[in-house]
Scaffold this motif. Structure first.
Motif, PDB file in Angstrom:
ATOM      1  N   ILE A 102       0.841  -1.171  -0.045  1.00 15.41           N
ATOM      2  CA  ILE A 102       0.116   0.110  -0.116  1.00 15.41           C
ATOM      3  C   ILE A 102       0.904   1.303  -0.074  1.00 15.41           C
ATOM      4  N   THR A 111      -2.518  11.914   3.940  1.00 14.65           N
ATOM      5  CA  THR A 111      -1.997  10.474   4.243  1.00 14.65           C
ATOM      6  C   THR A 111      -0.847  10.638   5.332  1.00 14.65           C
ATOM      7  N   LEU A 168      -1.969  10.157   9.150  1.00 16.52           N
ATOM      8  CA  LEU A 168      -1.592   8.824   9.821  1.00 16.52           C
ATOM      9  C   LEU A 168      -0.255   8.612  10.489  1.00 16.52           C
ATOM     10  N   ILE A 209      -0.702  10.290  14.422  1.00 14.09           N
ATOM     11  CA  ILE A 209      -1.680   9.832  15.242  1.00 14.09           C
ATOM     12  C   ILE A 209      -0.922   9.052  16.298  1.00 14.09           C
ATOM     13  N   THR A 257       0.430   6.190  18.945  1.00 11.98           N
ATOM     14  CA  THR A 257       0.305   4.867  18.770  1.00 11.98           C
ATOM     15  C   THR A 257      -0.795   4.163  19.714  1.00 11.98           C
ATOM     16  N   TYR A 314      -4.021   3.792  17.796  1.00 11.74           N
ATOM     17  CA  TYR A 314      -4.109   2.842  17.012  1.00 11.74           C
ATOM     18  C   TYR A 314      -4.152   1.385  17.721  1.00 11.74           C
ATOM     19  N   PHE A 342      -7.937   1.522  18.528  1.00 13.14           N
ATOM     20  CA  PHE A 342      -8.694   1.106  17.166  1.00 13.14           C
ATOM     21  C   PHE A 342      -8.482  -0.343  17.135  1.00 13.14           C
ATOM     22  N   ILE A 372      -0.892  -0.162   8.905  1.00 12.25           N
ATOM     23  CA  ILE A 372      -1.694   0.872   8.945  1.00 12.25           C
ATOM     24  C   ILE A 372      -0.764   2.222   9.443  1.00 12.25           C
ATOM     25  N   ILE A 421       2.071   2.796   7.022  1.00 12.23           N
ATOM     26  CA  ILE A 421       2.012   3.198   5.471  1.00 12.23           C
ATOM     27  C   ILE A 421       2.788   4.593   5.203  1.00 12.23           C
TER      28      ILE A 421
END
Lengths: 419, 406
Positions: free
Chosen positions: B195, B219, B222, B225, B227, B230, B233, B267, B270
């Motif tokens: 990706i 992008t 990302l 943010i 950790t 995440y 999430f 993610i 990325i």
């Protein structure tokens, strides 16, 4: 030899793959934001129940002392219970009553206590007060507990539901802006817990981080860019070290803090002071590297001009180069601080992970930090905490957005200045 | 006498020293030309004398820490001695102030040394990390052999194996942790590699300038943010989704599966992969590209057969950096991966990682003698070296590649 048609088809397919990748990245990002927002936005409201409280003289101050030190020992909880029984007079069984009283958060008695403390004349009168509802009631009102589920699958049973519906029909139950979230520390009860303690802890830690890493980082960057002689082994060694530190996993800095700051120097555990120092160590290379880039991009003519009119090297650097590079260095610093604000692994290691109800008063008080609070709440199974975790994340993200926008603004200013 | 009171007193003295130097040089200036302006004379006087006494204080404290008893009885004199030292240096410098005294040069030398000291802190930190990790690990390896640690396949630090076991509280074979770490990192790279790379290619070669200017910063959000977000999430969205999908397909997936943790970590990485790939792809000389397009290759053929091969070392370097990021990542795995050390390559099972175990071993435990706590430092040592080596390899490859096209 492929014919043109299949080659062009391949070309189209390749572009599509690229598009899908970008689309995936973006949709994952939006999924992340949407899931957090959709779970968290309700946390900014809290459910309160209106009770008509009779501040009975017999309960609070039977001796008519008007002395707070006597009154404060009285049973404020009884006032809450009496007022609830007034609304539901037919609930008489002990077990039923106990269940009824559990609709109200245990913080209600403290609210009453404050009410009386602020106005002793209230004793003997009655007043309508909105007291905090229990978290299960809160979840039901917000729709996180579905009313149409079978009774054994929801945390609110039919009897409780009946009471809540009665309260709703009398308009005794309503949602208010959630002040508790921003004025309280952590708590075992979801409805009473807030992020203030963690926020203050983070603020203390970041103050230390900024106070340590900004001056040292800028001094290092200035030295390496403007003073250090090239091709010096020692200078090379410093540079290698800085680049290494930038790539060391953050948890290793926690180990450093544990072994050196806590064990060797005997500093207090769980304190924002140590947390800030560990974060400063971690942030240092993240300030040095962009600061050097900012210094490098200052046009040499500025320094040469200063030198040309007779300034010494130190004067030229500190009076002319550094002020121009300062917005650029601040950009790097703010981004570094934003990363430090979101960092949790090293803080876990030095013990800033604990259930702390009190709001820290000083740098050496035990405290948590905002990301740690998120981690702690995320670990708690109650539905009320899931909502609050998302809300805390939203608060954290808000801070990060503000910091990063400031950094972008400063960067724009810096780029305009040097051109 | 408190150290901070001494410091406050010294700074007050420093201010008066500044004015003394200022005054003397101003009177001197009335008679003849001065080499440096009066401000420099005052500042030098203040800095010189306070630095000397602070240096003295630091040396005293270090000596006191090392030879504990001998000096501490003299502690009462510390205040007096530091003041005397201050006044002495101030006096010597004060006498030196003449019309040809090069106060500015002296002061600037001091500033330069101060800056050098600040720069050396980076070295101190590295030494600190080295010493703390190696010292505690060596204590760990006194009770558990290195081979048992590195090649043992059983990890259960909490439960003693035998009751009569001396100095040990359990099994410390770290292989399951290493495999768990690499399994999760591998899954993460399977997500982030394609990706990240493809979006970098798309954004630099296909997207219009306008779209690129919008999409690229988004992008990069990302990457900003935290950790822990995440991690949340992963726990709340991805893990239940993976488990339910597995159930639907008839697979038995643990609720703390390596797959969920790896996916979310992917993610997170990325933007890291895509920004490095973007830099590397843009560094490929335009000539190569133009040549390929000129002889009739399509855009995708140019990318796959010219640009990517040319940029390959850089891309590999970027991927190596991403792997080191994934290995050192803590919060996602602490929240989403399991605690139990399973030696498995099955992504549907719960595995644990090096960083998770460091956290598990150290959180809430304060005693520093048990191998349990020390094991965390041994794991830290391994983590430190592995990420260091990966970074070195990556930087080496990237640098070699850059040289090729410069």
């Amino acid at each position: 030899m492929n014919n043109l048609k299949s080659r062009l088809a391949k070309e189209k397919r390749f572009e599509l793959y690229g598009f899908i990748s970008v689309f995936l990245a973006l949709s994952l990002l939006s999924l992340l934001f949407i899931s957090i927002f959709s779970q968290g936005y309700t946390a900014f409201e809290e459910t309160r129940i209106q009770l008509k409280i009779n501040f009975e003289q017999d309960i609070l101050d039977p001796g008519h002392t008007k002395d707070w030190s006597v009154i404060k020992k009285s049973n404020f909880n009884l006032l809450v219970k009496n007022s609830l029984s007034e609304i539901f007079p037919d609930t008489t069984k002990r077990k039923q009553k106990k269940k009824l009283f559990k609709l109200i958060s245990s913080s209600a008695e403290y609210q009453l206590r404050n009410e009386v403390k602020n106005n002793l004349n209230i004793i003997g009168t009655s007043k309508k007060l909105w007291v905090l509802a229990d978290d299960d009631v809160d979840m039901l009102i917000k729709g996180h507990i579905k009313r149409n589920l079978p009774e054994d699958e929801r945390r609110i049973d039919n009897k409780e539901l009946e009471w809540i519906v009665t309260l709703e029909s009398k308009k005794y139950i309503d949602k208010f802006f959630n002040k508790t979230l921003f004025t309280n520390g952590d708590s075992a009860e979801p409805e009473q817990s807030g992020v203030l303690g963690a926020l203050i802890g983070s603020l203390f830690a970041l103050t230390i981080t900024l106070a340590l890493s900004f001056p040292i980082g800028v001094a290092t960057a200035v030295y390496l860019e403007e003073f250090a002689s090239k091709n010096n082994k020692f200078i090379d060694f410093i540079e290698v070290n800085i680049n290494n530190l930038a790539a060391v996993p953050s948890i290793i800095f926690g180990l450093l803090g544990l072994a050196i700051f806590l064990n060797f120097f005997g500093m207090p555990r769980s304190a924002p002071l140590v947390g800030g120092m560990v974060l400063a160590v971690m942030t240092l290379p993240r300030i040095i590297i962009p600061s050097r880039a900012a210094l490098k991009s200052v046009p040499p003519s500025i320094k040469e001009g200063a030198l040309g009119v007779g300034a010494s090297n130190v004067q030229a650097v500190f009076h002319h180069v550094v002020p121009v590079a300062l917005p650029g260095m601040l950009t790097g610093t703010i981004i570094g601080m934003a990363q430090a604000l979101g960092e949790s692994a090293p803080l876990l290691i030095i013990g800033m992970v604990a259930f702390i109800v009190d709001i820290p008063q000083s740098m050496t008080d035990p405290s948590t930090a905002l990301p740690i609070q998120i981690y702690l709440w995320a670990d708690t199974p109650e539905r009320g905490f899931v909502e609050r975790t998302s809300a805390a994340i939203m608060v954290l993200l808000l801070f990060l957005i503000v910091m990063n926008s400031l950094a972008v603004y400063l960067r724009k200013k810096f780029e305009k200045d040097i051109n | 006498m408190n150290i901070s009171t001494i410091l406050i007193f010294l700074s007050l003295l420093g201010i008066s020293a500044y004015y003394a130097g200022l005054k003397k040089s101003i009177t001197l200036r009335k008679k003849s030309f001065l080499h440096s302006t009066p401000i420099y004379h005052g500042a030098l006087l203040a800095v010189n004398s306070s630095l000397t006494s602070i240096l003295f204080l630091i040396i005293w404290i270090i000596l006191e820490k090392t030879f504990l008893l001998e000096l501490s009885s003299f502690r009462n004199y510390l205040f007096t001695i530091s003041i005397i030292i201050f006044l002495l240096t101030a006096f010597v410098t004060f006498i030196k102030i003449k019309h040809n005294f090069k106060a500015r040069d002296h002061l600037e030398k001091i500033i330069e040394y101060f800056l050098l000291c600040c720069s050396s802190i980076a070295i101190l930190i590295t030494i600190g990390i080295f010493l703390s990790v190696i010292f505690e690990s060596s204590r760990f390896f006194e009770s558990i052999s290195i081979t048992e640690f590195l090649f043992g396949t059983h990890w259960s630090p909490q439960i003693p194996i035998r009751e009569d076991q001396v100095g040990s509280s359990g099994a410390f074979g770290a292989i399951p942790l290493f495999t768990g770490t690499f399994l999760i990192a591998f899954i993460a790279m399977c997500v982030a590699g394609p990706i990240g790379l493809m979006s970098a290619i798309y954004l630099s070669e296909y997207a219009s300038k306008k779209n690129r200017a919008i999409i690229k910063p988004i992008t990069e959000i990302l990457a900003g943010i935290p950790t822990v977000v995440y991690g949340f999430f992963a726990v709340v969205v991805v893990a239940p989704f993976v488990r339910d999908t597995g159930e639907y397909l008839g697979l038995d997936i643990a609720s703390e599966s390596a797959l969920a943790a790896g996916l979310v970590m992917g993610i997170m990485i990325i933007p890291f992969v895509s920004s490095i790939s973007d830099d590397v792809i843009n560094a490929v000389p335009q000539n190569l590209k133009n040549g390929s397009l000129g002889i009739g290759a399509t855009k995708s053929e140019t990318i796959l057969k010219v640009i990517v091969p040319a940029a390959l070392p850089g891309i590999i370097g970027g991927l190596l950096l991403a792997v080191s990021r994934a290995i050192g990542e803590t919060m996602i795995v602490v929240m989403a991966a399991g605690m139990s050390a399973n030696l498995t390559a099955n992504p549907f099972e719960a595995v644990t990682t090096v960083t998770v175990q460091i956290v598990v071993l150290l959180v809430g435990d304060q005693e520093f003698d048990s191998p349990k706590t020390l094991a965390a430092f041994a794991l830290g040592l391994v983590l430190f070296f592995v990420t260091l080596i990966l970074n070195y390899m990556a930087l080496y490859v990237v640098r070699k590649y850059r040289e090729q096209y410069e």
